[in-house]
Design a protein around this motif. Structure first.
Motif, PDB file in Angstrom:
ATOM      1  N   HIS A   1     -35.548 -70.590 -56.250  1.00  0.00           N
ATOM      2  CA  HIS A   1     -34.677 -69.541 -55.773  1.00  0.00           C
ATOM      3  C   HIS A   1     -34.713 -68.455 -57.115  1.00  0.00           C
ATOM      4  O   HIS A   1     -33.950 -67.528 -57.041  1.00  0.00           O
ATOM      5  N   ASN A   2     -35.360 -68.699 -58.088  1.00  0.00           N
ATOM      6  CA  ASN A   2     -35.594 -67.710 -59.249  1.00  0.00           C
ATOM      7  C   ASN A   2     -36.020 -66.258 -59.029  1.00  0.00           C
ATOM      8  O   ASN A   2     -36.872 -66.145 -57.888  1.00  0.00           O
ATOM      9  N   GLY A   3     -35.529 -65.517 -59.220  1.00  0.00           N
ATOM     10  CA  GLY A   3     -35.601 -64.028 -58.856  1.00  0.00           C
ATOM     11  C   GLY A   3     -37.093 -63.380 -59.202  1.00  0.00           C
ATOM     12  O   GLY A   3     -37.846 -62.904 -58.616  1.00  0.00           O
ATOM     13  N   THR A   4     -37.748 -63.996 -60.561  1.00  0.00           N
ATOM     14  CA  THR A   4     -38.931 -63.697 -60.802  1.00  0.00           C
ATOM     15  C   THR A   4     -39.931 -64.350 -59.763  1.00  0.00           C
ATOM     16  O   THR A   4     -40.825 -63.678 -59.535  1.00  0.00           O
ATOM     17  N   VAL A   5     -39.740 -65.582 -59.642  1.00  0.00           N
ATOM     18  CA  VAL A   5     -40.474 -66.262 -58.661  1.00  0.00           C
ATOM     19  C   VAL A   5     -40.792 -65.574 -57.119  1.00  0.00           C
ATOM     20  O   VAL A   5     -41.783 -65.311 -56.751  1.00  0.00           O
ATOM     21  N   LEU A   6     -39.664 -65.341 -56.813  1.00  0.00           N
ATOM     22  CA  LEU A   6     -39.447 -64.577 -55.539  1.00  0.00           C
ATOM     23  C   LEU A   6     -39.954 -63.424 -55.643  1.00  0.00           C
ATOM     24  O   LEU A   6     -40.842 -62.891 -54.444  1.00  0.00           O
ATOM     25  N   THR A   7     -39.872 -62.499 -56.615  1.00  0.00           N
ATOM     26  CA  THR A   7     -40.419 -61.248 -56.461  1.00  0.00           C
ATOM     27  C   THR A   7     -42.143 -61.404 -56.576  1.00  0.00           C
ATOM     28  O   THR A   7     -42.663 -60.468 -56.123  1.00  0.00           O
ATOM     29  N   VAL A   8     -42.584 -62.123 -57.505  1.00  0.00           N
ATOM     30  CA  VAL A   8     -44.076 -61.999 -57.424  1.00  0.00           C
ATOM     31  C   VAL A   8     -44.658 -62.675 -56.244  1.00  0.00           C
ATOM     32  O   VAL A   8     -45.845 -62.203 -55.985  1.00  0.00           O
ATOM     33  N   LEU A   9     -44.169 -63.531 -55.563  1.00  0.00           N
ATOM     34  CA  LEU A   9     -44.656 -63.814 -54.235  1.00  0.00           C
ATOM     35  C   LEU A   9     -44.373 -62.879 -53.314  1.00  0.00           C
ATOM     36  O   LEU A   9     -45.525 -62.691 -52.334  1.00  0.00           O
ATOM     37  N   GLN A  10     -43.219 -62.195 -53.211  1.00  0.00           N
ATOM     38  CA  GLN A  10     -42.997 -60.956 -52.441  1.00  0.00           C
ATOM     39  C   GLN A  10     -44.142 -60.087 -52.540  1.00  0.00           C
ATOM     40  O   GLN A  10     -44.850 -59.423 -51.721  1.00  0.00           O
ATOM     41  N   VAL A  11     -44.216 -59.631 -53.812  1.00  0.00           N
ATOM     42  CA  VAL A  11     -45.297 -58.468 -54.279  1.00  0.00           C
ATOM     43  C   VAL A  11     -46.692 -58.907 -53.796  1.00  0.00           C
ATOM     44  O   VAL A  11     -47.563 -58.262 -53.606  1.00  0.00           O
ATOM     45  N   SER A  12     -46.978 -60.311 -54.150  1.00  0.00           N
ATOM     46  CA  SER A  12     -48.212 -60.803 -53.574  1.00  0.00           C
ATOM     47  C   SER A  12     -48.525 -61.146 -52.316  1.00  0.00           C
ATOM     48  O   SER A  12     -49.456 -61.383 -51.769  1.00  0.00           O
ATOM     49  N   GLY A  13     -47.578 -60.980 -51.475  1.00  0.00           N
ATOM     50  CA  GLY A  13     -47.605 -61.201 -50.204  1.00  0.00           C
ATOM     51  C   GLY A  13     -47.910 -62.617 -49.624  1.00  0.00           C
ATOM     52  O   GLY A  13     -48.645 -63.014 -48.672  1.00  0.00           O
ATOM     53  N   LEU A  14     -47.413 -63.626 -50.614  1.00  0.00           N
ATOM     54  CA  LEU A  14     -47.601 -64.995 -50.333  1.00  0.00           C
ATOM     55  C   LEU A  14     -46.251 -65.716 -50.145  1.00  0.00           C
ATOM     56  O   LEU A  14     -45.205 -65.149 -50.405  1.00  0.00           O
ATOM     57  N   THR A  15     -46.275 -67.054 -49.926  1.00  0.00           N
ATOM     58  CA  THR A  15     -45.336 -67.788 -49.671  1.00  0.00           C
ATOM     59  C   THR A  15     -45.205 -68.774 -50.634  1.00  0.00           C
ATOM     60  O   THR A  15     -45.934 -69.406 -51.177  1.00  0.00           O
ATOM     61  N   HIS A  16     -43.829 -69.427 -50.565  1.00  0.00           N
ATOM     62  CA  HIS A  16     -43.675 -70.663 -51.491  1.00  0.00           C
ATOM     63  C   HIS A  16     -44.469 -71.811 -50.953  1.00  0.00           C
ATOM     64  O   HIS A  16     -45.281 -72.702 -51.903  1.00  0.00           O
ATOM     65  N   ARG A  17     -44.956 -71.999 -49.868  1.00  0.00           N
ATOM     66  CA  ARG A  17     -45.845 -72.977 -49.328  1.00  0.00           C
ATOM     67  C   ARG A  17     -47.235 -72.848 -49.756  1.00  0.00           C
ATOM     68  O   ARG A  17     -47.801 -73.716 -50.019  1.00  0.00           O
ATOM     69  N   GLU A  18     -47.387 -71.594 -49.951  1.00  0.00           N
ATOM     70  CA  GLU A  18     -49.043 -71.255 -50.350  1.00  0.00           C
ATOM     71  C   GLU A  18     -49.108 -71.707 -51.783  1.00  0.00           C
ATOM     72  O   GLU A  18     -50.204 -71.964 -52.183  1.00  0.00           O
ATOM     73  N   SER A  19     -48.157 -70.959 -52.447  1.00  0.00           N
ATOM     74  CA  SER A  19     -48.583 -70.784 -53.988  1.00  0.00           C
ATOM     75  C   SER A  19     -47.590 -71.546 -55.062  1.00  0.00           C
ATOM     76  O   SER A  19     -47.872 -71.703 -56.243  1.00  0.00           O
ATOM     77  N   TYR A  20     -46.508 -71.966 -54.458  1.00  0.00           N
ATOM     78  CA  TYR A  20     -45.445 -72.530 -55.578  1.00  0.00           C
ATOM     79  C   TYR A  20     -46.001 -73.662 -56.062  1.00  0.00           C
ATOM     80  O   TYR A  20     -45.403 -73.901 -57.441  1.00  0.00           O
ATOM     81  N   PHE A  21     -46.691 -74.939 -55.600  1.00  0.00           N
ATOM     82  CA  PHE A  21     -46.720 -75.784 -56.384  1.00  0.00           C
ATOM     83  C   PHE A  21     -47.824 -75.512 -57.701  1.00  0.00           C
ATOM     84  O   PHE A  21     -47.468 -76.146 -58.671  1.00  0.00           O
TER      85      PHE A  21
END
Length: 481
Positions: free
Chosen positions: A434-454
């Motif tokens: 839920h961190n804003g930095t994590v959410l922002t970089v994923l949104q800007v990258s066009g990716l999801t938690h499932r794809e990149s968070y691990f």
């Protein structure tokens, strides 16, 4: 009931903030819930305790938020960030794509540019390189974040980040606290992160996985993610769209000059200039009855960022097609973040004022391993719950800073060691989903938690936890250095 009220208030704050509700609304509501369940006066805690804590934070840190936002926006609109990132990535080449992106991210953020500004330049550039090298784009957020908000945010000595600045008035330290330990922590974080990225790239190539994405499309700013971002950093992402970015950019030397001056000025102010001047007048009531140690670090970073911003304007005056609009956007970018984090601090002030908080404090201080271990635990828990390294750190230090200074004096612990442990450990579990930095970089990258968070967990959380443990062990054995 009092302890239950604190726990329910924390749960309400975390759940509603995760759902995208504004912390400006959620924090006072949660604070009033804690006060109500403790039988404390509600209006008094709202106007006196909550607003007292929030206003102290705003008064103390708004200059750094303001100057940081201004500096970052000017660096972006002048094309300086683009020039630096492009130069470094071209020099290292596509055969070292991941290292190129990590170094480019680290250089601009260590020089004082907010990660929320850097993302909008680094992501499209990283996508070009990842496509050319045929590296899976899902690894891109982990690569950018390793350079942008791990060791440059909290470990490298002299970092002008707000996270490195917050412990200074509590411990009487400077941005260069425990430089040797900070450098060692940075090396460990970088080495582990690069090892993991190399391992992930090799596994992807062996499996025949390539880039697997289309052309980059700049995303719109999602309001829910914007709420998360303003609680996690010092720049409102919505202001990225305001002002005007120039078509070209300066040479690498001119682009990197403001970053170098920020670091050099910070060093000179912290360790040379302020130590040679007489500030005995600060002890007078008119100036708050303080010592220079309470404000020296803040003054050093503020002057450094001001010098950096002025240098950007002087060097790039003709490359800033809408200077007033860019400066307005940079200034405006600081308002929502400082008020949002201030609200988190106000919530912490109310919780700390509850009679039942003594149970929480005693539980934290009773953690086996001594003050360094308990400080690390407190930072991790609060940063994780709030989704904000800076917010969690201020809440913890407002409530326990004096206690840790007393324990440090009793046990012969250098306050500089407390500073470095606090900054590094606050930058671990803050990067939960839920961190804003994590959410922002994923949104800007066009990716999801499932794809990149691990992979982000490994480069941003696990790597910093390892370096944090190393600092605790080295600091316990050898002290601060």
């Amino acid at each position: 009931m009092g302890l239950l009220g604190i726990l329910l208030a924390l749960a309400l704050l975390m759940w509603l903030a995760f759902r995208g509700w504004s912390v400006l609304l959620v924090a006072p509501a949660a604070a009033l819930l804690a006060a109500a369940m403790s039988g404390e006066p509600l209006l008094a805690h709202w106007t006196q305790t909550f607003m007292g804590g929030a206003s102290r934070f705003v008064a103390q840190w708004f200059p750094l938020f303001l100057l940081g936002g201004l500096f970052g926006k000017l660096m972006d609109d002048s094309g300086s960030i683009t020039s630096i990132a492009r130069y470094l990535t071209e020099r290292l080449g596509t055969h070292r794509t991941m290292l190129s992106v990590v170094i480019a991210s680290a250089v601009v953020t260590y020089g004082g540019v907010s990660v929320f500004v850097a993302f909008f330049v680094l992501v499209p550039m990283a996508q070009e390189m990842f496509r050319a090298a045929d590296i899976p784009r899902r690894l891109m957020p982990a690569t950018i974040c390793l350079g942008a908000f791990t060791f440059t945010m909290s470990a490298l000595p002299g970092s002008p980040s707000i996270n490195n600045a917050i412990p200074m008035p509590y411990f009487g330290t400077t941005p260069f606290a425990a430089p040797g330990l900070g450098i060692i922590a940075s090396i460990i974080t970088l080495a582990f992160g690069m090892w993991w990225l190399g391992r992930a790239e090799a596994a992807a190539r062996q499996a025949g996985e390539g880039y697997g994405g289309g052309l980059y499309v700049a995303p719109a700013i999602d309001e829910k993610i914007r709420e998360h971002a303003t609680a996690a950093g010092e720049f409102d992402p919505a202001e990225i769209l305001h002002g005007k970015r120039c078509d070209g950019g300066p040479s690498f030397a001119l682009a990197v000059l403001p970053l170098v001056l920020v670091i050099v000025t910070n060093f000179l102010m912290s360790l040379v200039v302020l130590r040679r001047l007489d500030y005995s007048f600060l002890a007078e009531k008119a100036w708050g009855g303080i010592t220079i140690g309470a404000v020296a670090g803040t003054w050093s970073v503020a002057v450094a960022l001001a010098v950096g911003a002025l240098t950007v304007v002087v060097v790039n005056y003709r490359r800033l097609p809408a200077l007033r609009e860019s400066m307005d956007a940079g200034a405006n970018s600081s308002v929502l973040p400082v008020l949002t984090i201030g609200s988190l601090v106000g919530f912490g002030a109310v919780v700390a004022a509850m009679p039942a908080f003594a149970v929480v404090r005693d539980a934290v201080l009773s953690i086996q391993g001594g003050p360094l271990v308990s400080l690390t635990a407190a930072m991790n828990v609060l940063a994780g719950l709030t989704g904000s390294a800076s917010g969690g750190m201020v809440i913890a230090l407002d409530a326990l800073g004096d206690t840790y200074m007393r324990l440090a004096a009793e046990q012969g612990i250098d306050p500089a060691l407390l500073h470095r442990v606090a900054t590094i450990s606050s930058g671990t579990l803050d990067a939960l989903p839920h961190n804003g930095t994590v959410l922002t970089v994923l949104q800007v990258s066009g990716l999801t938690h499932r794809e990149s968070y691990f992979d982000m967990v490994m480069t941003v959380i696990v790597s910093v936890i390892i370096s944090s443990l190393a600092v605790i062990v080295l600091g316990s054995v050898f002290g601060s250095f």
